[in-house]
Design an enzyme around this catalytic site. Structure first.
Site, mmCIF file in Angstrom:
data_model
loop_
_atom_site.group_PDB
_atom_site.id
_atom_site.type_symbol
_atom_site.label_atom_id
_atom_site.label_comp_id
_atom_site.label_asym_id
_atom_site.label_seq_id
_atom_site.Cartn_x
_atom_site.Cartn_y
_atom_site.Cartn_z
ATOM 1 N N ASP A 1 -2.467 -7.646 -5.579
ATOM 2 C CA ASP A 1 -2.835 -6.232 -4.653
ATOM 3 C C ASP A 1 -3.212 -5.426 -5.459
ATOM 4 O O ASP A 1 -2.602 -4.803 -6.519
ATOM 5 C CB ASP A 1 -1.640 -6.161 -3.719
ATOM 6 C CG ASP A 1 -2.190 -5.370 -2.486
ATOM 7 O OD1 ASP A 1 -3.128 -5.377 -2.318
ATOM 8 O OD2 ASP A 1 -1.236 -4.935 -1.702
ATOM 9 N N ARG B 1 6.721 -11.507 5.386
ATOM 10 C CA ARG B 1 6.146 -11.253 6.916
ATOM 11 C C ARG B 1 6.961 -12.303 7.714
ATOM 12 O O ARG B 1 6.819 -13.438 7.221
ATOM 13 C CB ARG B 1 4.590 -11.326 6.857
ATOM 14 C CG ARG B 1 4.048 -10.284 6.047
ATOM 15 C CD ARG B 1 2.481 -10.406 6.147
ATOM 16 N NE ARG B 1 2.085 -9.150 5.310
ATOM 17 C CZ ARG B 1 0.729 -8.935 4.906
ATOM 18 N NH1 ARG B 1 -0.198 -10.023 5.462
ATOM 19 N NH2 ARG B 1 0.274 -8.380 4.035
ATOM 20 N N CYS C 1 0.810 -1.228 0.088
ATOM 21 C CA CYS C 1 -0.008 0.210 0.164
ATOM 22 C C CYS C 1 0.658 1.248 -0.015
ATOM 23 O O CYS C 1 0.620 2.245 -0.841
ATOM 24 C CB CYS C 1 -0.739 0.062 1.104
ATOM 25 S SG CYS C 1 -1.211 -1.590 2.070
ATOM 26 N N LYS D 1 -14.871 -3.526 6.339
ATOM 27 C CA LYS D 1 -14.252 -4.586 5.542
ATOM 28 C C LYS D 1 -15.189 -5.469 5.042
ATOM 29 O O LYS D 1 -16.001 -5.948 5.854
ATOM 30 C CB LYS D 1 -12.924 -5.236 6.127
ATOM 31 C CG LYS D 1 -12.388 -6.400 5.466
ATOM 32 C CD LYS D 1 -11.316 -6.937 6.394
ATOM 33 C CE LYS D 1 -11.687 -7.909 7.296
ATOM 34 N NZ LYS D 1 -10.624 -8.646 7.720
ATOM 35 N N HIS E 1 -5.003 -1.148 -5.149
ATOM 36 C CA HIS E 1 -5.634 0.101 -4.227
ATOM 37 C C HIS E 1 -6.387 0.735 -5.214
ATOM 38 O O HIS E 1 -5.800 1.314 -6.381
ATOM 39 C CB HIS E 1 -4.379 0.740 -3.661
ATOM 40 C CG HIS E 1 -3.716 -0.238 -2.625
ATOM 41 N ND1 HIS E 1 -2.561 -0.785 -3.084
ATOM 42 C CD2 HIS E 1 -4.021 -0.282 -1.489
ATOM 43 C CE1 HIS E 1 -2.240 -1.747 -1.947
ATOM 44 N NE2 HIS E 1 -2.993 -1.545 -0.997
ATOM 45 N N GLN F 1 1.030 -10.912 -3.348
ATOM 46 C CA GLN F 1 -0.153 -10.577 -3.369
ATOM 47 C C GLN F 1 -0.575 -10.129 -4.511
ATOM 48 O O GLN F 1 0.049 -9.454 -5.330
ATOM 49 C CB GLN F 1 -0.399 -9.447 -2.166
ATOM 50 C CG GLN F 1 -0.294 -9.720 -0.799
ATOM 51 C CD GLN F 1 -0.504 -8.523 0.210
ATOM 52 O OE1 GLN F 1 0.137 -7.349 -0.255
ATOM 53 N NE2 GLN F 1 -1.251 -8.890 0.951
ATOM 54 N N HIS G 1 -8.405 -0.789 -0.334
ATOM 55 C CA HIS G 1 -7.527 -2.150 -0.584
ATOM 56 C C HIS G 1 -8.271 -3.094 -0.931
ATOM 57 O O HIS G 1 -9.335 -3.731 -0.404
ATOM 58 C CB HIS G 1 -6.903 -2.680 0.930
ATOM 59 C CG HIS G 1 -6.165 -1.438 1.582
ATOM 60 N ND1 HIS G 1 -4.818 -1.348 1.761
ATOM 61 C CD2 HIS G 1 -6.470 -0.580 2.264
ATOM 62 C CE1 HIS G 1 -4.556 -0.241 2.416
ATOM 63 N NE2 HIS G 1 -5.575 0.188 3.129
#
Ligand SMILES: [Zn+2]
Ligand SMILES: [Zn+2]
Length: 662
Positions: A406, A386, A357, A489, A408, A404, A535
């Site tokens: 991912d 992680r 992000c 979420k 945004h 990911q 996200h």
């Protein structure tokens, strides 16, 4: 006898004062425990004037937990009967079962489990009543002097509500006695309960395995031995559970990953860090390629960001404040020293990125943005790292490095509602394209104690998510107050082929990061406004989704994902050249086809192809060659003969293009 007024399952009743829930619910054997004024209690509990009593079925979550915990008691009792001088640790219920920790004289082995089980069956058959007895700390310490671990628990018993465990932590210290046929205690255990009325209410159980476990989870404490077991409201449910376990074991992606040569975790790289082998690489690339195409169609823009960044970026984003434990420790770089060894310029901290992000926010911020550019959808297959504890790592579904899918999305407040709606449709349809078809949605709403942003924005975003979810006609589960502090979420839970639920995609509204990064756009009226940020990871991570699909399909991927789509198997050597040409034509047509030119006999080749779970076995013998045809053999053993070569190619291409399973 005096009468008392009660409310039982919503009905007002007047009953004799000595009536207990076990009498009230005597007709229904499914009721094994109850709530009195909202608190879970034994059916033997005494009732008072005005009590509100609710029955709890053995099949409900509370009922199952009480069943399983009571079975743990029976196991502990059996262990102490069979192996005298075994000391007791703790025995809580867990998902689908229970465990109990023991300090045995000799380590348990698998034969011991058989002996313990048979002692348990005797206790269950006897129908020993669980009787609650309130005690004091002094008395309990005396009574349990031979149980050092229990005494330690008594010592740490705080006031009500503090460090609440199964054993202690209620407002009273209690011991449960198991009463034999003659009504005298045959065994006792420190416990706060509640339990089943008697051991004969345990319909079906099984001991599963042993494991080592530190007392109270700390390496500084002695190592105990844990026995895991499971218990169910019926033998059928126990059998179904054991079958599910066996099926899950067969489908375990870690095992299939090796058998199908998809990926591995070399010791030299470190735990939780996978390498994908060529075959796994094909599956992964097919997954990614299709995802890219769909994202392009939905007007996402593709970006890339580095794996490493200076600490300041994660200070701005706040990750270092609240997520540092999940990050790899920093590297100190660019330090400069004077000739005498003193520091001329201090080093800088660099971190591996745990999330993408902040990078996307910098791309947004790289120049002024106008309302005309919104919604701006930035997409990246972003690899993150992680630091997960080694105990929670699980193949590629829980790893330390993963990629990911991912994105945004930056949009105006006015665009948010429409954006969330189309996003959820996109997410669900894409998951369906990969073969998942059963979903439910979970909506996490504001935690009133802890949140940033305006109430009105939360309400609007939550409403938009709820509307979007409702429009899908899927089951919607509310996770009241479960949202992260920065926004509501929605998460998509998918069921796999054997009914297990996996959390897949999340759509997360974020009121915080646009502030922290001071993101802006110029609105129609020329003012500077803050965009809404969403996200969204669809697979979660590619690796995890790969693992889920591997288990969902049990390694028998649909042709569009299969590493090898077709394998040529000649009936005998003489047909190798003919079939080799067919395979060449298939490859030219874009099919991942191979010829098995090994010395193995045909039956062995068929067997190998089955083990590799290849969707199409392309077989050719004399008749096929004469006719310019081939035969198909499918994974389920069915066969189709005399297919002209062009038709064979067309059939494979069709199922690949349509992403159907064969
Ligand atoms: Zn208990
Ligand atoms: Zn994000």
């Amino acid at each position: 006898m005096a009468q008392i007024s009660l409310t039982v399952d919503g009905t007002s009743l007047k009953l004799e004062a000595d009536q207990r829930p076990t009498h009230i619910f005597a007709d229904n054997k499914e009721i094994v425990v109850c709530r009195v004024n909202g608190v879970l209690k034994d059916l033997w509990t005494e009732l008072s004037e005005g009590d509100v009593v609710e029955s709890v079925l053995i099949s409900s979550p509370d009922g199952l937990a009480v069943l399983r915990h009571s079975t743990a008691h029976v196991m502990a009792q059996a262990v102490q009967e069979v192996y005298a001088n075994t000391r007791l640790g703790i025995g809580p219920p867990i998902k689908d079962g229970f465990y109990y920790d023991f300090d045995p004289v000799n380590t348990f082995n698998p034969d011991d489990l058989v002996k313990i089980e048979s002692a348990m069956r005797k206790i269950v058959k006897e129908g020993q009543r669980f009787r609650r007895r309130v005690t004091t700390e002094v008395e309990a310490l005396k009574e349990l002097a031979h149980e050092p671990y229990k005494c330690e628990l008594i010592g740490i018993k705080g006031p009500a509500g503090e460090e609440a465990s199964v054993e202690v932590g209620g407002s009273e210290l209690t011991i449960y006695d198991n009463l034999g046929r003659d009504g005298n205690p045959v065994w006792s255990d420190l416990c706060r309960g509640p339990h089943l009325p008697s051991t004969k209410h345990i319909p079906a159980f099984k001991l599963m395995r042993t494991a080592a476990a530190y007392w109270r989870g700390s390496e500084k404490n002695p190592m105990l031995q844990r026995i895991y077991g499971t218990a169910w409201p019926s033998q059928d449910e126990l059998n179904a559970y054991l079958e599910l376990l066996a099926e899950a074991e067969k489908r375990d992606h870690r095992r299939l990953g090796t058998e199908l040569d998809l990926f591995s975790f070399p010791e030299e790289i470190g735990s939780g860090l996978a390498v994908f082998h060529p075959k796994g690489g094909i599956v992964r690339r097919a997954m990614e390629d299709y995802s890219r195409i769909r994202h392009e169609e939905e007007n996402y823009e593709f970006v890339y960001s580095p794996h490493l960044t200076k600490a300041a970026l994660f200070e701005t984003s706040g990750h270092l404040q609240w997520y540092a434990d999940g990050m790899y420790p920093p590297m100190i770089l660019d330090e400069e020293l004077n000739p005498d060894g003193t520091v001329k310029k201090a080093g800088q901290q660099y971190y591996m990125k745990p999330m993408n992000c902040p990078f996307h926010n910098l791309i947004y911020k790289s120049r002024g943005r106008s309302y005309r550019e919104l919604p701006l959808r930035l997409f990246e297959f972003g690899t993150v790292y992680r630091y997960e504890k080694s105990g929670v790592l699980h193949g590629i579904t829980r790893a330390r490095g993963f990629t990911q899918d991912d994105a945004h999305i930056y949009c105006t407040k006015e665009q948010m509602v429409g954006e969330l709606d189309s996003l959820l449709t996109f997410v669900l349809n894409l998951l369906r394209d990969y073969g998942l078809n059963e979903f439910y949605l979970e909506l996490s709403t504001k935690n009133e104690e802890k949140f940033v942003g305006e109430d009105a924005d939360w309400a609007e975003a939550t409403d938009a998510l709820r509307k979007a979810a409702t429009a899908q006609n899927l089951e919607l589960v509310l996770d009241e107050g479960g949202a992260a502090f920065y926004g509501p979420k929605i998460s998509v839970q998918a069921k796999d082929a054997i009914g297990r639920t996996w959390q897949m995609s999340t759509i997360q509204v974020d009121f915080q990061l646009p502030q922290r990064f001071e993101l802006e756009y110029s609105a129609t009226d020329g003012t500077r406004q803050r965009p809404v940020m969403i996200h969204r990871a669809l697979f979660g991570s590619i690796e995890r989704f790969f693992g889920v699909l591997t288990e969902h399909y049990s390694g028998a991927f649909p042709p569009w994902l299969a590493p090898v789509q077709a394998i040529g198997i000649p009936v005998a050597d003489t047909f190798s050249d003919y079939l080799g040409d067919v395979i060449k034509r298939m490859r030219k047509a874009g099919i991942r086809a191979e010829l098995d030119a090994s010395d193995d006999r045909m039956q062995k080749k068929v067997r190998n192809a089955q083990l590799q779970k290849i969707p199409f076995m392309v077989i050719a013998g004399e008749e096929d060659q004469k006719a310019g045809a081939v035969s198909f053999r499918y994974r389920n053993g069915e066969q189709k003969n005399g297919i002209p070569i062009a038709d064979a190619i067309a059939e494979i291409k069709k199922v690949v293009a349509e992403r159907t399973q064969v």
